[in-house]
Design a protein around this motif. Structure first.
Motif, PDB file in Angstrom:
ATOM      1  N   PRO A   1       0.677  -1.327  -0.066  1.00  0.00           N
ATOM      2  CA  PRO A   1       0.046   0.134   0.047  1.00  0.00           C
ATOM      3  C   PRO A   1       0.943   1.335   0.161  1.00  0.00           C
ATOM      4  CG  PRO A   1      -0.950  -1.852   1.704  1.00  0.00           C
ATOM      5  CD  PRO A   1       0.490  -2.148   1.204  1.00  0.00           C
ATOM      6  N   VAL A   2       0.207   2.299  -0.418  1.00  0.00           N
ATOM      7  CA  VAL A   2       0.924   3.460  -0.352  1.00  0.00           C
ATOM      8  C   VAL A   2       0.476   4.135   1.127  1.00  0.00           C
ATOM      9  CG1 VAL A   2       1.002   5.859  -1.180  1.00  0.00           C
ATOM     10  CG2 VAL A   2       0.323   4.080  -2.774  1.00  0.00           C
ATOM     11  N   ILE A   3       1.476   4.206   1.872  1.00  0.00           N
ATOM     12  CA  ILE A   3       1.552   4.675   3.159  1.00  0.00           C
ATOM     13  C   ILE A   3       2.018   6.247   3.361  1.00  0.00           C
ATOM     14  CG2 ILE A   3       2.085   4.501   5.621  1.00  0.00           C
ATOM     15  CD1 ILE A   3       2.139   1.451   4.918  1.00  0.00           C
ATOM     16  N   ILE A   4       1.252   7.145   4.128  1.00  0.00           N
ATOM     17  CA  ILE A   4       1.629   8.545   4.217  1.00  0.00           C
ATOM     18  C   ILE A   4       1.789   8.676   5.753  1.00  0.00           C
ATOM     19  CG2 ILE A   4       1.188  10.817   4.176  1.00  0.00           C
ATOM     20  CD1 ILE A   4      -0.443  10.524   1.561  1.00  0.00           C
ATOM     21  N   GLU A   5       2.984   8.576   6.471  1.00  0.00           N
ATOM     22  CA  GLU A   5       3.141   8.701   8.002  1.00  0.00           C
ATOM     23  C   GLU A   5       2.815  10.342   8.426  1.00  0.00           C
ATOM     24  OE1 GLU A   5       3.314   6.500   9.899  1.00  0.00           O
ATOM     25  OE2 GLU A   5       3.929   4.728   8.948  1.00  0.00           O
ATOM     26  N   PRO A   6       2.369  10.277   9.613  1.00  0.00           N
ATOM     27  CA  PRO A   6       2.376  11.640  10.136  1.00  0.00           C
ATOM     28  C   PRO A   6       3.688  12.234  10.528  1.00  0.00           C
ATOM     29  CG  PRO A   6       1.521  10.086  11.760  1.00  0.00           C
ATOM     30  CD  PRO A   6       1.928   9.303  10.439  1.00  0.00           C
ATOM     31  N   GLN A   7       3.712  13.613  10.761  1.00  0.00           N
ATOM     32  CA  GLN A   7       4.887  14.080  11.333  1.00  0.00           C
ATOM     33  C   GLN A   7       5.381  13.737  12.597  1.00  0.00           C
ATOM     34  OE1 GLN A   7       4.725  18.460  10.849  1.00  0.00           O
ATOM     35  NE2 GLN A   7       4.148  18.372   8.758  1.00  0.00           N
ATOM     36  N   SER A   8       4.299  13.619  13.363  1.00  0.00           N
ATOM     37  CA  SER A   8       4.450  12.954  15.018  1.00  0.00           C
ATOM     38  C   SER A   8       4.198  11.402  14.708  1.00  0.00           C
ATOM     39  CB  SER A   8       3.343  13.807  15.885  1.00  0.00           C
ATOM     40  OG  SER A   8       1.813  13.475  15.383  1.00  0.00           O
ATOM     41  N   PRO A   9       4.311  10.613  15.755  1.00  0.00           N
ATOM     42  CA  PRO A   9       4.172   9.273  15.989  1.00  0.00           C
ATOM     43  C   PRO A   9       2.562   9.083  15.618  1.00  0.00           C
ATOM     44  CG  PRO A   9       5.605   9.861  17.778  1.00  0.00           C
ATOM     45  CD  PRO A   9       5.096  11.198  17.073  1.00  0.00           C
ATOM     46  N   ALA A  10       2.461   7.973  15.022  1.00  0.00           N
ATOM     47  CA  ALA A  10       1.173   7.673  14.443  1.00  0.00           C
ATOM     48  C   ALA A  10       0.147   7.160  15.828  1.00  0.00           C
ATOM     49  CB  ALA A  10       1.088   6.492  13.498  1.00  0.00           C
ATOM     50  N   THR A  11      -0.942   7.727  15.992  1.00  0.00           N
ATOM     51  CA  THR A  11      -1.758   7.246  16.938  1.00  0.00           C
ATOM     52  C   THR A  11      -3.214   6.907  16.401  1.00  0.00           C
ATOM     53  OG1 THR A  11      -2.514   9.522  17.306  1.00  0.00           O
ATOM     54  CG2 THR A  11      -0.668   8.691  18.695  1.00  0.00           C
TER      55      THR A  11
ATOM     56  N   SER B   1      -5.211  18.552   1.485  1.00  0.00           N
ATOM     57  CA  SER B   1      -6.186  19.216   1.407  1.00  0.00           C
ATOM     58  C   SER B   1      -7.147  19.069   2.449  1.00  0.00           C
ATOM     59  CB  SER B   1      -6.846  18.900   0.022  1.00  0.00           C
ATOM     60  OG  SER B   1      -6.102  19.297  -1.095  1.00  0.00           O
ATOM     61  N   LEU B   2      -6.965  18.193   3.272  1.00  0.00           N
ATOM     62  CA  LEU B   2      -8.154  17.898   4.374  1.00  0.00           C
ATOM     63  C   LEU B   2      -7.842  18.924   5.681  1.00  0.00           C
ATOM     64  CD1 LEU B   2      -7.656  14.126   4.745  1.00  0.00           C
ATOM     65  CD2 LEU B   2      -9.613  15.184   3.401  1.00  0.00           C
ATOM     66  N   ASN B   3      -6.746  19.579   5.479  1.00  0.00           N
ATOM     67  CA  ASN B   3      -6.456  20.738   6.746  1.00  0.00           C
ATOM     68  C   ASN B   3      -6.729  20.282   7.889  1.00  0.00           C
ATOM     69  OD1 ASN B   3      -6.334  22.652   4.544  1.00  0.00           O
ATOM     70  ND2 ASN B   3      -8.695  22.831   4.478  1.00  0.00           N
ATOM     71  N   LEU B   4      -5.791  19.354   8.312  1.00  0.00           N
ATOM     72  CA  LEU B   4      -5.996  18.722   9.374  1.00  0.00           C
ATOM     73  C   LEU B   4      -4.832  19.312  10.249  1.00  0.00           C
ATOM     74  CD1 LEU B   4      -5.794  14.793   8.489  1.00  0.00           C
ATOM     75  CD2 LEU B   4      -7.426  16.026   9.564  1.00  0.00           C
ATOM     76  N   PRO B   5      -4.994  19.348  11.723  1.00  0.00           N
ATOM     77  CA  PRO B   5      -3.775  20.154  12.289  1.00  0.00           C
ATOM     78  C   PRO B   5      -2.302  19.239  12.166  1.00  0.00           C
ATOM     79  CG  PRO B   5      -5.429  18.726  13.776  1.00  0.00           C
ATOM     80  CD  PRO B   5      -5.771  18.942  12.437  1.00  0.00           C
ATOM     81  N   ALA B   6      -1.384  20.121  12.290  1.00  0.00           N
ATOM     82  CA  ALA B   6       0.099  19.473  12.067  1.00  0.00           C
ATOM     83  C   ALA B   6       0.292  18.289  12.908  1.00  0.00           C
ATOM     84  CB  ALA B   6       0.916  20.550  12.007  1.00  0.00           C
ATOM     85  N   SER B   7      -0.209  18.249  13.864  1.00  0.00           N
ATOM     86  CA  SER B   7       0.214  17.287  15.006  1.00  0.00           C
ATOM     87  C   SER B   7      -0.990  16.090  15.013  1.00  0.00           C
ATOM     88  CB  SER B   7       0.526  17.753  16.395  1.00  0.00           C
ATOM     89  OG  SER B   7      -0.901  18.460  16.786  1.00  0.00           O
ATOM     90  N   HIS B   8      -1.601  15.836  13.612  1.00  0.00           N
ATOM     91  CA  HIS B   8      -2.634  14.956  13.671  1.00  0.00           C
ATOM     92  C   HIS B   8      -2.404  13.603  14.297  1.00  0.00           C
ATOM     93  CE1 HIS B   8      -1.410  13.278   9.735  1.00  0.00           C
ATOM     94  NE2 HIS B   8      -1.546  14.530   9.237  1.00  0.00           N
ATOM     95  N   GLY B   9      -1.416  13.050  13.714  1.00  0.00           N
ATOM     96  CA  GLY B   9      -0.814  11.584  14.400  1.00  0.00           C
ATOM     97  C   GLY B   9      -1.636  10.644  13.406  1.00  0.00           C
ATOM     98  N   ILE B  10      -2.063  10.774  12.344  1.00  0.00           N
ATOM     99  CA  ILE B  10      -3.049   9.903  11.484  1.00  0.00           C
ATOM    100  C   ILE B  10      -1.958   9.404  10.338  1.00  0.00           C
ATOM    101  CG2 ILE B  10      -4.819   9.381   9.898  1.00  0.00           C
ATOM    102  CD1 ILE B  10      -6.237  11.877  11.090  1.00  0.00           C
TER     103      ILE B  10
END
Length: 223
Positions: free
Chosen positions: A6-16, A38-47
């Motif tokens: 799969p294509v995986i996009i890791e968050p900037q912070s650890p994934a929660t 484009s989802l405009n999530l917070p930078a620390s979304h952890g997704i």
């Protein structure tokens, strides 16, 4: 499932948390990867966003041409001529993706299943038949046959969006999915947009807000 990872996009912070997002017929896992900013999530979304590839297989309605497809589409009678066996196979592959995220330390209640068109149908069927309740299901421009099979997780949030001018999956099929699920006791957040078989900027804004809500990102950031 395809042998391609799969294509995986890791968050900037650890994934929660994780969103497993299934593409539509003939596309691949790269199709929706580009919409994440484009989802405009917070930078620390952890997704962690996971975009799997459907297997390459013949599709009857396209003359038997092979393409990436989660199940066969045999005719335009989308509600009655249903490849239920193919849907079950894809659901079991999605269960494995969920288990991979659980094995990585992400609780199932921090996992969202999402999908567009064919992928949306599989997201609904997999999410509403999985043994454990997830954070939610997001189904875009899709339809939902076999609703009579669903009885689990009636408290799970469901987001359904559709294009008002969709020539591929008519709006009434999306509305029927909403109505059938509500009649079964599920809570559905419904949005319709002036678009065809696609996504649009207001829809992406709504998706981002919904993800923040069901994954409780405000609480995660505060914590």
């Amino acid at each position: 499932m395809s042998k391609l990872a799969p294509v995986i996009i890791e968050p900037q912070s650890p994934a929660t948390a994780a969103v497993i997002w299934l593409h539509g017929l003939g596309a691949d896992g790269h199709d929706f990867a580009e919409v994440v900013p484009s989802l405009n999530l917070p930078a620390s979304h952890g997704i962690r966003f996971v975009f799997p590839h459907a297997p390459v297989q013949p599709v009857t309605i396209n003359g038997g041409m092979t393409m990436r497809s989660w199940f066969d589409i045999r005719s335009m009678d989308l509600m009655n001529d249903v490849d239920s066996a193919g849907i079950r196979v894809s659901c079991h592959q999605v269960y494995k993706l969920i288990e991979q995220q659980r094995d990585s330390g992400i609780d199932e209640q921090r996992i969202v299943l999402a999908g567009f068109s064919q992928g949306g149908l599989v997201a609904l069927h997999a999410g509403l038949s999985y043994d454990h309740a997830l954070a939610g299901i997001m189904a875009l421009s899709t339809w939902c046959p076999l609703v009579e099979q669903f009885y689990l997780h009636r408290q799970m949030p469901i987001f359904i969006a559709h294009g008002q001018q969709d020539p591929i999956i008519p709006l009434q099929l999306g509305a029927q999915a909403r109505d059938d699920l509500v009649a079964k006791g599920y809570g559905v957040q419904w949005q319709a947009y002036p678009m065809q078989h696609q996504v649009c900027a207001p829809e992406l804004d709504a998706i981002g807000q919904w993800l923040q809500q069901v994954l409780r990102l405000d609480l995660a950031v505060a914590g």
